[in-house]
Design a protein around this motif. Structure first.
Motif, PDB file in Angstrom:
ATOM      1  N   ILE A 156       1.134  -1.053   0.443  1.00 45.38           N
ATOM      2  CA  ILE A 156      -0.488   0.204  -0.100  1.00 45.38           C
ATOM      3  C   ILE A 156       0.765   1.408  -0.194  1.00 45.38           C
ATOM      4  CG2 ILE A 156      -2.345   1.279   0.912  1.00 45.38           C
ATOM      5  CD1 ILE A 156      -2.509  -1.827   2.061  1.00 45.38           C
ATOM      6  N   ALA A 157       1.065   1.715  -1.093  1.00 43.02           N
ATOM      7  CA  ALA A 157       1.803   2.946  -1.514  1.00 43.02           C
ATOM      8  C   ALA A 157       3.017   2.717  -1.286  1.00 43.02           C
ATOM      9  CB  ALA A 157       0.941   4.329  -0.750  1.00 43.02           C
ATOM     10  N   GLY A 158       3.294   1.753  -1.020  1.00 44.96           N
ATOM     11  CA  GLY A 158       5.620   1.306  -0.278  1.00 44.96           C
ATOM     12  C   GLY A 158       4.968   1.626   1.103  1.00 44.96           C
ATOM     13  N   VAL A 159       4.175   1.909   1.908  1.00 42.34           N
ATOM     14  CA  VAL A 159       4.630   2.089   3.345  1.00 42.34           C
ATOM     15  C   VAL A 159       4.066   0.774   4.300  1.00 42.34           C
ATOM     16  CG1 VAL A 159       3.486   2.912   4.911  1.00 42.34           C
ATOM     17  CG2 VAL A 159       3.404   4.513   2.692  1.00 42.34           C
ATOM     18  N   ILE A 160       3.088  -0.007   3.837  1.00 38.32           N
ATOM     19  CA  ILE A 160       2.758  -1.219   4.933  1.00 38.32           C
ATOM     20  C   ILE A 160       2.021  -2.104   3.558  1.00 38.32           C
ATOM     21  CG2 ILE A 160       2.275  -0.413   6.926  1.00 38.32           C
ATOM     22  CD1 ILE A 160      -0.615  -0.677   5.873  1.00 38.32           C
ATOM     23  N   ALA A 161       2.778  -3.476   3.915  1.00 42.71           N
ATOM     24  CA  ALA A 161       1.683  -4.887   2.779  1.00 42.71           C
ATOM     25  C   ALA A 161       0.368  -4.796   3.692  1.00 42.71           C
ATOM     26  CB  ALA A 161       2.673  -5.397   3.185  1.00 42.71           C
ATOM     27  N   ASN A 162      -0.279  -5.704   2.988  1.00 39.33           N
ATOM     28  CA  ASN A 162      -1.678  -6.367   3.465  1.00 39.33           C
ATOM     29  C   ASN A 162      -1.953  -6.875   5.172  1.00 39.33           C
ATOM     30  OD1 ASN A 162      -4.119  -7.175   4.122  1.00 39.33           O
ATOM     31  ND2 ASN A 162      -4.527  -7.497   2.355  1.00 39.33           N
ATOM     32  N   PRO A 163      -2.000  -5.776   5.669  1.00 40.51           N
ATOM     33  CA  PRO A 163      -1.894  -7.341   6.872  1.00 40.51           C
ATOM     34  C   PRO A 163      -3.134  -8.210   7.468  1.00 40.51           C
ATOM     35  CG  PRO A 163      -3.095  -5.614   7.851  1.00 40.51           C
ATOM     36  CD  PRO A 163      -2.698  -4.797   6.699  1.00 40.51           C
ATOM     37  N   PHE A 164      -3.688  -8.005   7.068  1.00 43.13           N
ATOM     38  CA  PHE A 164      -4.967  -9.371   6.500  1.00 43.13           C
ATOM     39  C   PHE A 164      -4.148 -10.750   5.442  1.00 43.13           C
ATOM     40  CE2 PHE A 164      -7.266  -5.343   7.102  1.00 43.13           C
ATOM     41  CZ  PHE A 164      -7.581  -5.777   8.777  1.00 43.13           C
ATOM     42  N   SER A 165      -3.447 -10.401   5.122  1.00 40.12           N
ATOM     43  CA  SER A 165      -3.163 -11.301   3.563  1.00 40.12           C
ATOM     44  C   SER A 165      -2.273 -12.571   4.522  1.00 40.12           C
ATOM     45  CB  SER A 165      -1.424 -11.014   2.561  1.00 40.12           C
ATOM     46  OG  SER A 165      -0.619 -10.547   3.331  1.00 40.12           O
ATOM     47  N   LEU A 166      -1.385 -12.299   5.540  1.00 41.26           N
ATOM     48  CA  LEU A 166      -0.982 -13.567   6.315  1.00 41.26           C
ATOM     49  C   LEU A 166      -1.116 -13.351   7.731  1.00 41.26           C
ATOM     50  CD1 LEU A 166       2.348 -13.900   4.754  1.00 41.26           C
ATOM     51  CD2 LEU A 166       0.668 -15.092   4.307  1.00 41.26           C
ATOM     52  N   PHE A 167      -2.915 -12.828   7.614  1.00 42.92           N
ATOM     53  CA  PHE A 167      -3.106 -12.700   9.396  1.00 42.92           C
ATOM     54  C   PHE A 167      -2.639 -13.729  10.258  1.00 42.92           C
ATOM     55  CE2 PHE A 167      -5.910 -12.211  12.919  1.00 42.92           C
ATOM     56  CZ  PHE A 167      -6.104 -10.660  13.571  1.00 42.92           C
ATOM     57  N   GLY A 168      -2.223 -13.984  11.415  1.00 43.97           N
ATOM     58  CA  GLY A 168      -2.453 -15.097  12.004  1.00 43.97           C
ATOM     59  C   GLY A 168      -0.575 -16.174  11.765  1.00 43.97           C
ATOM     60  N   SER A 169       0.014 -16.287  10.653  1.00 44.16           N
ATOM     61  CA  SER A 169       0.878 -16.907  10.074  1.00 44.16           C
ATOM     62  C   SER A 169       0.332 -18.204  10.072  1.00 44.16           C
ATOM     63  CB  SER A 169       1.771 -16.513  11.025  1.00 44.16           C
ATOM     64  OG  SER A 169       2.049 -15.336  11.313  1.00 44.16           O
ATOM     65  N   ASP A 170       0.032 -18.654   9.943  1.00 40.90           N
ATOM     66  CA  ASP A 170      -0.883 -20.339   9.969  1.00 40.90           C
ATOM     67  C   ASP A 170      -0.939 -20.351   8.254  1.00 40.90           C
ATOM     68  OD1 ASP A 170      -2.318 -19.742  11.970  1.00 40.90           O
ATOM     69  OD2 ASP A 170      -4.096 -20.682  11.902  1.00 40.90           O
ATOM     70  N   GLN A 171      -0.307 -19.463   7.643  1.00 35.73           N
ATOM     71  CA  GLN A 171      -0.347 -19.644   6.329  1.00 35.73           C
ATOM     72  C   GLN A 171       1.049 -20.093   5.593  1.00 35.73           C
ATOM     73  OE1 GLN A 171      -1.331 -16.924   7.195  1.00 35.73           O
ATOM     74  NE2 GLN A 171      -3.386 -15.969   5.909  1.00 35.73           N
ATOM     75  N   LEU A 172       1.733 -19.878   6.467  1.00 34.64           N
ATOM     76  CA  LEU A 172       3.212 -20.303   6.281  1.00 34.64           C
ATOM     77  C   LEU A 172       3.183 -21.707   6.859  1.00 34.64           C
ATOM     78  CD1 LEU A 172       4.808 -17.098   8.203  1.00 34.64           C
ATOM     79  CD2 LEU A 172       4.257 -17.494   6.533  1.00 34.64           C
ATOM     80  N   MET A 173       2.227 -22.249   6.698  1.00 34.36           N
ATOM     81  CA  MET A 173       1.968 -23.718   7.201  1.00 34.36           C
ATOM     82  C   MET A 173       2.474 -24.383   6.357  1.00 34.36           C
ATOM     83  SD  MET A 173       3.721 -24.218  10.276  1.00 34.36           S
ATOM     84  CE  MET A 173       5.296 -22.813   9.470  1.00 34.36           C
ATOM     85  N   GLN A 174       1.482 -24.292   4.225  1.00 37.03           N
ATOM     86  CA  GLN A 174       1.598 -24.537   3.935  1.00 37.03           C
ATOM     87  C   GLN A 174       2.668 -25.612   3.067  1.00 37.03           C
ATOM     88  OE1 GLN A 174      -0.896 -22.659   0.904  1.00 37.03           O
ATOM     89  NE2 GLN A 174      -1.842 -20.985   2.218  1.00 37.03           N
ATOM     90  N   THR A 175       2.450 -26.672   2.447  1.00 40.67           N
ATOM     91  CA  THR A 175       3.334 -27.493   1.364  1.00 40.67           C
ATOM     92  C   THR A 175       2.843 -27.337   0.394  1.00 40.67           C
ATOM     93  OG1 THR A 175       2.040 -29.832   2.383  1.00 40.67           O
ATOM     94  CG2 THR A 175       3.980 -28.213   3.719  1.00 40.67           C
ATOM     95  N   ARG A 176       4.075 -27.751  -0.525  1.00 44.02           N
ATOM     96  CA  ARG A 176       3.964 -28.218  -1.683  1.00 44.02           C
ATOM     97  C   ARG A 176       4.115 -30.047  -2.068  1.00 44.02           C
ATOM     98  NH1 ARG A 176       2.154 -23.939  -5.217  1.00 44.02           N
ATOM     99  NH2 ARG A 176      -0.120 -23.115  -3.838  1.00 44.02           N
ATOM    100  N   THR A 177       3.837 -30.611  -2.531  1.00 45.86           N
ATOM    101  CA  THR A 177       4.552 -31.879  -2.762  1.00 45.86           C
ATOM    102  C   THR A 177       4.659 -31.438  -4.346  1.00 45.86           C
ATOM    103  OG1 THR A 177       3.037 -33.293  -1.107  1.00 45.86           O
ATOM    104  CG2 THR A 177       4.390 -34.032  -2.533  1.00 45.86           C
ATOM    105  N   VAL A 178       6.734 -32.279  -4.456  1.00 47.61           N
ATOM    106  CA  VAL A 178       6.908 -32.267  -6.449  1.00 47.61           C
ATOM    107  C   VAL A 178       7.157 -33.569  -5.442  1.00 47.61           C
ATOM    108  CG1 VAL A 178       8.335 -31.299  -7.563  1.00 47.61           C
ATOM    109  CG2 VAL A 178       6.922 -29.962  -6.097  1.00 47.61           C
TER     110      VAL A 178
END
Length: 451
Positions: free
Chosen positions: A89-111
């Protein structure tokens, strides 16, 4: 069901972690977390005996408040766009809700037969959750640093509320602006690119701002916030009329020692890899800090005839602050020069509070703001690849000055707004409680049983 509702992350942020780099960053995160209790000892020892517990509690309170909100929305505001691939957002902040809670960082992909995890950006060698852990500790200590300017007179409840709001509206945005690809980074849409153009590929500023481990994000930020708060909140009762002596100098020395130890995680960990450059950062951090301690003691020796233990400890911190933004850009000899000047400047600067009449209780302004500014701007003089004293032009010096001034203005304005909004909540404890000691009135405890 929860996993299905998560934002889909781009394929290029999934990968396999380098175990050596990951181990080093986890160790570094632990070292940096140790720095906030170390700061509690440093500040607690500098305080009077009737205020030591409150001073230490302000640091521990920062761990509690900022540690929670960083996981909830702080990481998302600072670095979320690097993980999600979205715009800020205007080079000042990233979206506070895009990774809210940080659970999304636990996603995995199988290759094939391999399971890939979310990394700290495309091409990174460490998992995003490890990068979050590392950055969380920076946010915690940035807030805790401010408390040293407010010793013995501030409501603990108001301090906790301020910690949450300031981290959200000042620290997280500035971290994004400098480190997250925002307006103070080498982004093609940033200030540096606007001043000096883009590189030949057009994908970054021709002259990149340098803040390797937090000269602007942590130290200029915290130092400027401290100055604004003491001007708005006011001085301790009796300031200028009585001496405020450290009650426990061994605590001060212990705190300084643990800060120096933890700072290797702060600086060398910011390489985000276990490699030779991290080794250079370690050496530069050591020699700059040693030079700053010697510089501070030299000032005391000449001015006061006595080199002091508190001066040695303060010089250590001044050197650590100054080398933080510069530690990967300088040679060891350049680091000695940077640290020596930092020790002298901060030793001289701490006397300004009595001359100008602002009560920066434990010299946050004199050490963190002054040495933070010198370390950030000094890169333009001493950086081996772009510094003026190594035969290069003025562009790096100009860029470093611009990002330092931009951080000062942003932090100053935002902190003033927050401080004024919180005035109805009550910044000050009562005159009686301040006279009797904030430990007993705020925490129903005393550090020492002297009956």
């Amino acid at each position: 069901m929860v996993a299905q509702t998560m934002m889909a992350l781009p394929d290029n942020v999934f990968g396999t972690a380098d175990t050596g780099d990951t181990s080093w960053i986890l160790i570094s995160a632990s070292l940096v977390l140790l720095m906030t209790p170390a700061l509690a000892f440093f500040y607690g020892g500098l305080s009077r005996g009737k205020s030591v517990l409150n001073m230490m509690m302000m640091s521990f309170g920062s761990i509690g408040v900022v540690g929670i909100i960083y996981v909830l929305w702080g990481f998302s505001m600072s670095f979320g766009n690097k993980i999600t691939g979205g715009s800020d957002i205007a080079g000042v902040i990233a979206n506070p809700f895009s990774l809210f809670g940080s659970d999304q960082l636990m996603q995995t992909r199988t290759v094939g037969d391999a399971t890939h995890t979310v990394m700290a950006g495309a091409g990174s060698s460490i998992p995003a959750i490890v990068f979050l852990a590392f950055q969380l500790t920076f946010a915690v200590i940035a807030v805790a640093l401010i408390s040293g300017a407010l010793a013995e007179r501030v409501s603990f409840g108001t301090w906790l509320v301020f910690s949450a709001i300031w981290a959200t509206l000042v620290y997280f945005p500035l971290a994004h602006m400098v480190w997250g690809g925002g307006v103070l980074s080498d982004s093609p849409n940033g200030l540096a690119a606007a001043l000096f153009g883009k590189n030949q590929a057009g994908d970054a500023a021709a002259v990149a701002p340098i803040d390797f481990a937090g000269g602007t994000v942590v130290h200029i930020n915290a130092g400027m916030a401290a100055l604004v708060l003491v001007l708005i909140i006011g001085a301790r009762r009796g300031f200028g009329k009585m001496a405020y002596r450290p009650h426990n100098i061994p605590f001060v020395m212990l705190g300084a020692a643990l800060l120096w130890f933890g700072w290797f995680g702060f600086n060398a960990g910011s390489e985000l890899a276990a490699n030779g450059n991290a080794g250079l950062v370690w050496v530069n951090t050591t020699v700059a800090t040693a030079a700053a301690m010697v510089g501070w003691l030299a000032v005391e020796w000449i001015r006061d005839r006595h080199p002091t233990s508190v001066g040695a400890a303060s010089g250590i911190v001044a050197g650590l602050v100054a080398i933080t933004p510069a530690c990967a850009a300088l040679t060891p000899v350049g680091s000695i020069a940077l640290g020596g000047v930092a020790g002298v400047l901060s030793a001289l600067a701490i006397s300004l509070k009595t001359k100008l009449g602002y009560d920066d209780s434990l010299d946050v302004v004199g050490v963190h703001l002054v040495s933070g500014l010198w370390g950030t701007i000094g890169i333009g003089l001493l950086a081996k690849e772009s510094g003026l004293l190594y035969g290069h032009d003025l562009k790096q010096l100009a860029v470093q000055t611009v990002i330092a001034l931009a951080a000062l203005v942003f932090t100053g304005i935002m902190t003033a707004i927050i401080a004024l909004i919180l005035k109805p909540l009550g910044w000050r404890i009562s005159p009686e409680d301040e006279m009797n000691g904030i430990d007993e009135s705020s925490h129903a405890e005393t550090a020492y049983d002297l009956a």
